[in-house]
Design a protein around this motif. Structure first.
Motif, PDB file in Angstrom:
ATOM      1  N   ALA A 109      21.300   6.152   3.317  1.00 43.04           N
ATOM      2  CA  ALA A 109      20.353   6.887   2.481  1.00 43.04           C
ATOM      3  C   ALA A 109      19.243   7.455   3.356  1.00 43.04           C
ATOM      4  N   PRO A 110      18.729   8.646   3.021  1.00 46.71           N
ATOM      5  CA  PRO A 110      17.624   9.209   3.809  1.00 46.71           C
ATOM      6  C   PRO A 110      16.324   8.459   3.558  1.00 46.71           C
ATOM      7  N   CYS A 111      15.582   8.209   4.625  1.00 43.55           N
ATOM      8  CA  CYS A 111      14.260   7.583   4.518  1.00 43.55           C
ATOM      9  C   CYS A 111      13.236   8.683   4.247  1.00 43.55           C
ATOM     10  N   LEU A 112      12.410   8.492   3.225  1.00 44.73           N
ATOM     11  CA  LEU A 112      11.446   9.508   2.820  1.00 44.73           C
ATOM     12  C   LEU A 112      10.179   9.444   3.662  1.00 44.73           C
ATOM     13  N   GLU A 113       9.588  10.602   3.903  1.00 46.51           N
ATOM     14  CA  GLU A 113       8.277  10.658   4.525  1.00 46.51           C
ATOM     15  C   GLU A 113       7.210  10.382   3.465  1.00 46.51           C
ATOM     16  N   LEU A 114       6.049   9.947   3.899  1.00 47.23           N
ATOM     17  CA  LEU A 114       4.919   9.721   3.002  1.00 47.23           C
ATOM     18  C   LEU A 114       3.785  10.645   3.411  1.00 47.23           C
ATOM     19  N   ARG A 115       3.286  11.412   2.460  1.00 50.27           N
ATOM     20  CA  ARG A 115       2.200  12.357   2.713  1.00 50.27           C
ATOM     21  C   ARG A 115       0.945  11.900   1.983  1.00 50.27           C
ATOM     22  N   ARG A 116      -0.155  11.822   2.708  1.00 54.77           N
ATOM     23  CA  ARG A 116      -1.444  11.427   2.112  1.00 54.77           C
ATOM     24  C   ARG A 116      -2.351  12.650   2.045  1.00 54.77           C
ATOM     25  N   ALA A 117      -2.909  12.894   0.857  1.00 49.83           N
ATOM     26  CA  ALA A 117      -3.863  13.980   0.667  1.00 49.83           C
ATOM     27  C   ALA A 117      -5.275  13.488   0.970  1.00 49.83           C
ATOM     28  N   ARG A 118      -6.238  14.421   1.033  1.00 43.77           N
ATOM     29  CA  ARG A 118      -7.622  14.053   1.312  1.00 43.77           C
ATOM     30  C   ARG A 118      -8.192  13.133   0.238  1.00 43.77           C
ATOM     31  N   THR A 119      -7.675  13.251  -0.969  1.00 42.80           N
ATOM     32  CA  THR A 119      -8.169  12.429  -2.078  1.00 42.80           C
ATOM     33  C   THR A 119      -7.665  10.992  -1.992  1.00 42.80           C
ATOM     34  N   GLY A 120      -6.798  10.697  -1.031  1.00 44.95           N
ATOM     35  CA  GLY A 120      -6.224   9.362  -0.931  1.00 44.95           C
ATOM     36  C   GLY A 120      -4.889   9.245  -1.624  1.00 44.95           C
ATOM     37  N   ARG A 121      -4.412  10.336  -2.227  1.00 49.76           N
ATOM     38  CA  ARG A 121      -3.118  10.301  -2.899  1.00 49.76           C
ATOM     39  C   ARG A 121      -1.976  10.275  -1.899  1.00 49.76           C
ATOM     40  N   VAL A 122      -0.949   9.525  -2.246  1.00 48.53           N
ATOM     41  CA  VAL A 122       0.235   9.418  -1.390  1.00 48.53           C
ATOM     42  C   VAL A 122       1.453   9.816  -2.199  1.00 48.53           C
ATOM     43  N   ARG A 123       2.306  10.625  -1.604  1.00 46.56           N
ATOM     44  CA  ARG A 123       3.532  11.012  -2.298  1.00 46.56           C
ATOM     45  C   ARG A 123       4.692  10.988  -1.313  1.00 46.56           C
ATOM     46  N   PRO A 124       5.866  10.575  -1.774  1.00 45.06           N
ATOM     47  CA  PRO A 124       7.048  10.582  -0.907  1.00 45.06           C
ATOM     48  C   PRO A 124       7.721  11.946  -0.942  1.00 45.06           C
ATOM     49  N   VAL A 125       8.165  12.413   0.196  1.00 46.23           N
ATOM     50  CA  VAL A 125       8.863  13.695   0.297  1.00 46.23           C
ATOM     51  C   VAL A 125      10.049  13.522   1.227  1.00 46.23           C
ATOM     52  N   ALA A 126      11.055  14.346   1.031  1.00 44.24           N
ATOM     53  CA  ALA A 126      12.224  14.292   1.906  1.00 44.24           C
ATOM     54  C   ALA A 126      11.827  14.703   3.308  1.00 44.24           C
ATOM     55  N   ALA A 127      12.276  13.951   4.294  1.00 40.32           N
ATOM     56  CA  ALA A 127      11.977  14.278   5.682  1.00 40.32           C
ATOM     57  C   ALA A 127      12.674  15.571   6.070  1.00 40.32           C
ATOM     58  N   ALA A 128      11.977  16.401   6.785  1.00 41.92           N
ATOM     59  CA  ALA A 128      12.551  17.667   7.229  1.00 41.92           C
ATOM     60  C   ALA A 128      13.505  17.405   8.387  1.00 41.92           C
ATOM     61  N   ALA A 129      14.754  17.732   8.194  1.00 42.14           N
ATOM     62  CA  ALA A 129      15.750  17.527   9.246  1.00 42.14           C
ATOM     63  C   ALA A 129      15.901  18.804  10.056  1.00 42.14           C
ATOM     64  N   PRO A 130      16.058  18.695  11.382  1.00 37.54           N
ATOM     65  CA  PRO A 130      16.219  19.885  12.201  1.00 37.54           C
ATOM     66  C   PRO A 130      17.486  20.658  11.860  1.00 37.54           C
ATOM     67  N   GLU A 131      18.500  19.958  11.415  1.00 39.60           N
ATOM     68  CA  GLU A 131      19.732  20.621  11.001  1.00 39.60           C
ATOM     69  C   GLU A 131      20.527  19.650  10.127  1.00 39.60           C
ATOM     70  N   ALA A 132      21.348  20.225   9.274  1.00 32.39           N
ATOM     71  CA  ALA A 132      22.161  19.389   8.390  1.00 32.39           C
ATOM     72  C   ALA A 132      23.191  18.622   9.213  1.00 32.39           C
ATOM     73  N   ARG A 133      23.398  17.352   8.856  1.00 32.49           N
ATOM     74  CA  ARG A 133      24.363  16.534   9.546  1.00 32.49           C
ATOM     75  C   ARG A 133      25.514  16.205   8.608  1.00 32.49           C
ATOM     76  N   ILE A 134      26.685  15.982   9.184  1.00 33.08           N
ATOM     77  CA  ILE A 134      27.882  15.710   8.405  1.00 33.08           C
ATOM     78  C   ILE A 134      28.363  14.285   8.642  1.00 33.08           C
ATOM     79  N   LEU A 135      28.523  13.903   9.905  1.00 35.75           N
ATOM     80  CA  LEU A 135      29.045  12.588  10.244  1.00 35.75           C
ATOM     81  C   LEU A 135      27.907  11.596  10.449  1.00 35.75           C
ATOM     82  N   GLY A 136      28.120  10.373   9.932  1.00 39.73           N
ATOM     83  CA  GLY A 136      27.141   9.315  10.093  1.00 39.73           C
ATOM     84  C   GLY A 136      27.577   8.327  11.158  1.00 39.73           C
ATOM     85  N   GLY A 137      27.297   7.037  10.918  1.00 36.96           N
ATOM     86  CA  GLY A 137      27.639   5.996  11.878  1.00 36.96           C
ATOM     87  C   GLY A 137      29.100   5.616  11.811  1.00 36.96           C
TER      88      GLY A 137
END
Length: 279
Positions: A109-137
């Motif tokens: 499963a993809p691990c989500l990034e966490l973004r914090r705003a100036r107000t102290g709010r935190v939200r999870p977002v999909a991590a930006a991948a440099p390119e789409a991957r097909i094969l895993g481990g």
């Protein structure tokens, strides 16, 4: 190792110390935290009711698509605490409901990034991948077992036989590829959940494995053809530069010879154990 950077992918629940922000939508059904904790424990995880420095994985539940404020409610403070741990050098993985469902099925499963705003709010977002991957481990066999005989209308013993036959075929495929110096892989996080994948030169092969034990042969083959052609179509859309080669792998030679001609007509490789001719 838990607590270390995951490089963008959570591979398994086993060994994780896990907590949940609330109820989770698991495979289309809302499940409360206690149920999710039990399911995770069955996969080797250690559930916790609250966030602590021992937690290595947070499952982001019923607040999906909402911004989380920095208050003291347990479900909202969890992401704030996880983000703080990351800033201090201890990586805590975060997955959403789809990611948790995938992990329960033994998929990455993809691990989500966490973004914090100036107000102290935190939200999870999909991590930006440099390119789409097909094969895993590397691809590993899953454990199978036989259920006790009980009075059910569904013959679970035959279901177990089919599952065992599937894993036996997967194991034989892994060995066949290994003898050629080729490593069989799982799907990468976010890619369609094909049964096995491998690369040869610039070609990427994605395979669906179908057992023919305890099921109608024609039904299984039709299902397998539809699945692998769908996976290949999805991958060609998301990875247009990749040379995708779909493969249908059967437990044994099919009774009807027509399936080979049908496969050729749709540019699909059809092969079967134990020889796996053509791959």
């Amino acid at each position: 190792m838990p607590g270390q950077p995951c490089r963008g992918t959570v591979h398994r629940l086993n060994g994780q110390t896990i907590c949940f922000t609330g109820r989770v939508l698991v495979d289309g059904e809302w499940r409360v935290r206690t149920h999710c904790a039990e399911r995770a424990a069955q996969q080797g995880a250690t559930p916790k009711t609250d966030f602590s420095r021992k937690v290595t994985l947070v499952v982001y539940g019923d607040l999906a698509s909402k911004v989380v404020t920095d208050d003291r409610r347990t479900y909202s403070s969890t992401l704030v605490d996880a983000e703080a741990e990351r800033r201090h050098g201890r990586h805590v993985c975060v997955v959403d409901a789809d990611g948790f469902s995938a992990l329960l099925r033994g998929r990455p499963a993809p691990c989500l990034e966490l973004r914090r705003a100036r107000t102290g709010r935190v939200r999870p977002v999909a991590a930006a991948a440099p390119e789409a991957r097909i094969l895993g481990g590397p691809l590993r066999l899953r454990r199978t077992g036989r259920r006790a005989h009980v009075d059910l209308t569904l013959d679970l013993s035959r279901l177990d036989e089919a599952t065992a036959a599937h894993e036996t075929t997967v194991g034989a495929l892994i060995e066949h590829l290994s003898r050629q110096g080729v490593e069989a892989c799982t799907n990468a996080a976010g890619a369609p959940e094909f049964d096995a994948g491998w690369s040869l030169g610039e070609d990427i092969f994605v395979a669906e494995v179908k057992s023919l034990t305890g099921a109608r042969e024609d039904q299984q083959i039709r299902l397998g053809i539809g699945q692998i052609l769908d996976y290949a179509h999805q991958l060609r859309s998301t990875c247009p530069s990749a040379a995708i080669r779909p493969v249908l792998v059967l437990e044994r030679r099919p009774s009807a010879v027509r399936w080979t001609a049908l496969a050729d007509s749709v540019c699909l490789r059809l092969t079967w154990a134990p020889e796996f001719a053509g791959i």
